[in-house]
Design a protein around this motif. Structure first.
Motif, PDB file in Angstrom:
ATOM      1  N   ILE A 129      48.924  72.728  93.446  1.00 45.98           N
ATOM      2  CA  ILE A 129      49.847  71.874  94.214  1.00 45.98           C
ATOM      3  C   ILE A 129      51.281  72.376  94.046  1.00 45.98           C
ATOM      4  O   ILE A 129      52.034  72.478  95.022  1.00 45.98           O
ATOM      5  N   PHE A 130      51.666  72.676  92.815  1.00 50.98           N
ATOM      6  CA  PHE A 130      53.029  73.162  92.560  1.00 50.98           C
ATOM      7  C   PHE A 130      53.291  74.473  93.297  1.00 50.98           C
ATOM      8  O   PHE A 130      54.320  74.646  93.950  1.00 50.98           O
ATOM      9  N   LYS A 131      52.350  75.438  93.204  1.00 51.36           N
ATOM     10  CA  LYS A 131      52.524  76.732  93.877  1.00 51.36           C
ATOM     11  C   LYS A 131      52.649  76.554  95.387  1.00 51.36           C
ATOM     12  O   LYS A 131      53.513  77.172  96.012  1.00 51.36           O
ATOM     13  N   LYS A 132      51.787  75.721  95.957  1.00 50.53           N
ATOM     14  CA  LYS A 132      51.803  75.506  97.407  1.00 50.53           C
ATOM     15  C   LYS A 132      53.115  74.856  97.822  1.00 50.53           C
ATOM     16  O   LYS A 132      53.766  75.283  98.784  1.00 50.53           O
ATOM     17  N   THR A 133      53.552  73.845  97.088  1.00 50.22           N
ATOM     18  CA  THR A 133      54.793  73.133  97.417  1.00 50.22           C
ATOM     19  C   THR A 133      55.996  74.067  97.300  1.00 50.22           C
ATOM     20  O   THR A 133      56.832  74.138  98.210  1.00 50.22           O
ATOM     21  N   LEU A 134      56.089  74.776  96.197  1.00 52.51           N
ATOM     22  CA  LEU A 134      57.211  75.689  95.991  1.00 52.51           C
ATOM     23  C   LEU A 134      57.198  76.800  97.036  1.00 52.51           C
ATOM     24  O   LEU A 134      58.249  77.167  97.578  1.00 52.51           O
ATOM     25  N   GLY A 135      56.034  77.337  97.352  1.00 55.32           N
ATOM     26  CA  GLY A 135      55.920  78.382  98.369  1.00 55.32           C
ATOM     27  C   GLY A 135      56.420  77.912  99.722  1.00 55.32           C
ATOM     28  O   GLY A 135      57.161  78.632 100.412  1.00 55.32           O
ATOM     29  N   CYS A 138      60.233  77.546  99.549  1.00 59.39           N
ATOM     30  CA  CYS A 138      60.871  78.877  99.553  1.00 59.39           C
ATOM     31  C   CYS A 138      60.822  79.484 100.951  1.00 59.39           C
ATOM     32  O   CYS A 138      61.798  80.085 101.404  1.00 59.39           O
ATOM     33  N   ASP A 139      59.694  79.342 101.634  1.00 56.69           N
ATOM     34  CA  ASP A 139      59.594  79.847 103.015  1.00 56.69           C
ATOM     35  C   ASP A 139      60.659  79.204 103.897  1.00 56.69           C
ATOM     36  O   ASP A 139      61.197  79.851 104.790  1.00 56.69           O
ATOM     37  N   HIS A 140      60.957  77.942 103.639  1.00 58.25           N
ATOM     38  CA  HIS A 140      61.927  77.211 104.437  1.00 58.25           C
ATOM     39  C   HIS A 140      63.375  77.551 104.044  1.00 58.25           C
ATOM     40  O   HIS A 140      64.253  77.620 104.898  1.00 58.25           O
ATOM     41  N   ARG A 141      63.642  77.748 102.759  1.00 55.63           N
ATOM     42  CA  ARG A 141      65.019  77.880 102.260  1.00 55.63           C
ATOM     43  C   ARG A 141      65.468  79.317 101.959  1.00 55.63           C
ATOM     44  O   ARG A 141      66.658  79.554 101.776  1.00 55.63           O
ATOM     45  N   ILE A 142      64.538  80.259 101.841  1.00 53.05           N
ATOM     46  CA  ILE A 142      64.908  81.639 101.507  1.00 53.05           C
ATOM     47  C   ILE A 142      64.446  82.547 102.650  1.00 53.05           C
ATOM     48  O   ILE A 142      63.245  82.617 102.933  1.00 53.05           O
ATOM     49  N   PRO A 143      65.388  83.208 103.303  1.00 49.43           N
ATOM     50  CA  PRO A 143      64.990  84.090 104.411  1.00 49.43           C
ATOM     51  C   PRO A 143      64.199  85.289 103.877  1.00 49.43           C
ATOM     52  O   PRO A 143      64.238  85.607 102.689  1.00 49.43           O
ATOM     53  N   LYS A 144      63.514  85.950 104.783  1.00 47.14           N
ATOM     54  CA  LYS A 144      62.731  87.123 104.394  1.00 47.14           C
ATOM     55  C   LYS A 144      63.342  88.361 105.014  1.00 47.14           C
ATOM     56  O   LYS A 144      64.046  88.297 106.020  1.00 47.14           O
ATOM     57  N   LYS A 145      63.085  89.486 104.361  1.00 48.50           N
ATOM     58  CA  LYS A 145      63.509  90.766 104.910  1.00 48.50           C
ATOM     59  C   LYS A 145      62.295  91.680 104.941  1.00 48.50           C
ATOM     60  O   LYS A 145      61.312  91.473 104.221  1.00 48.50           O
ATOM     61  N   THR A 146      62.368  92.704 105.780  1.00 47.63           N
ATOM     62  CA  THR A 146      61.270  93.642 105.937  1.00 47.63           C
ATOM     63  C   THR A 146      61.486  94.846 105.040  1.00 47.63           C
ATOM     64  O   THR A 146      62.562  95.438 105.029  1.00 47.63           O
ATOM     65  N   MET A 147      60.450  95.187 104.274  1.00 48.60           N
ATOM     66  CA  MET A 147      60.485  96.360 103.400  1.00 48.60           C
ATOM     67  C   MET A 147      59.644  97.449 104.054  1.00 48.60           C
ATOM     68  O   MET A 147      58.568  97.182 104.556  1.00 48.60           O
TER      69      MET A 147
END
Length: 181
Positions: A129-135, A138-147
């Motif tokens: 539950i913690f991993k799913k919630t935090l994930g 994070c998807d909502h609050r931290i943008p992603k970049k392409t490597m």
């Protein structure tokens, strides 16, 4: 020296195992031995090169004794001519932690009723539950970049590269200052 003690391509003497090994290489696997000059100081061909596609072997040379290393054998040098297709690494998305909204992430985490979320006393379920919630947060609050490179860690950015180059440069300068004894 060790190994088959015989002049190639003659059969290695009365040992049945050697003969069966050579039959296996030649007949079963379709390999041929392509070294045709002495590779040992005694004048025998002891170092062998087997292939099932002789046309791929280019620039085959038996080097002079001790040209490559000190030995009673002569080294063999050759190129294998083969076309290799490099696969491009798939791009991957990773978090761009430098641009994360951590204030918003902390507020989101604060608003969660963790007692209710972890009502089960099962630690494995609570962890999931913690991993799913935090994930999700994070998807909502931290943008992603392409490597582009699979070998480049997600945290290794241009700033890390600049610091690495600076360190290498200072190490090169420092080693130049060490007096030779």
């Amino acid at each position: 020296s060790s190994g088959i003690n015989a002049e190639w391509p003659l059969r290695p003497g009365p040992c049945e195992l050697h003969g069966r090994f050579l039959d296996f290489l030649n007949c079963e696997l379709g390999h041929s031995q392509i070294i045709n000059e002495p590779t040992h100081k005694s004048g025998n061909i002891l170092d062998l090169l087997f292939t099932n596609i002789p046309g791929l072997i280019r620039n085959l040379k038996v080097l002079d004794q001790n040209e490559f290393c000190l030995s009673d054998h002569r080294a063999i040098s050759f190129d294998i001519e083969i076309e290799v297709k490099y696969k491009s690494c798939p791009k991957r998305k990773v978090f761009n932690y430098d641009k994360g909204d951590y204030r918003g992430l902390n507020e989101d985490l604060y608003r969660i009723n963790w007692d209710r979320a972890f009502m089960s006393n099962d630690p494995c379920l609570a962890w999931d539950i913690f991993k799913k919630t935090l994930g999700e947060l994070c998807d909502h609050r931290i943008p992603k970049k392409t490597m582009r490179s699979q070998f480049q860690p997600p945290w290794y950015d241009s700033e890390c590269d600049r610091i690495r180059r600076k360190k290498e440069k200072s190490t090169d300068c420092d080693s130049a200052l060490i007096p030779l004894l």
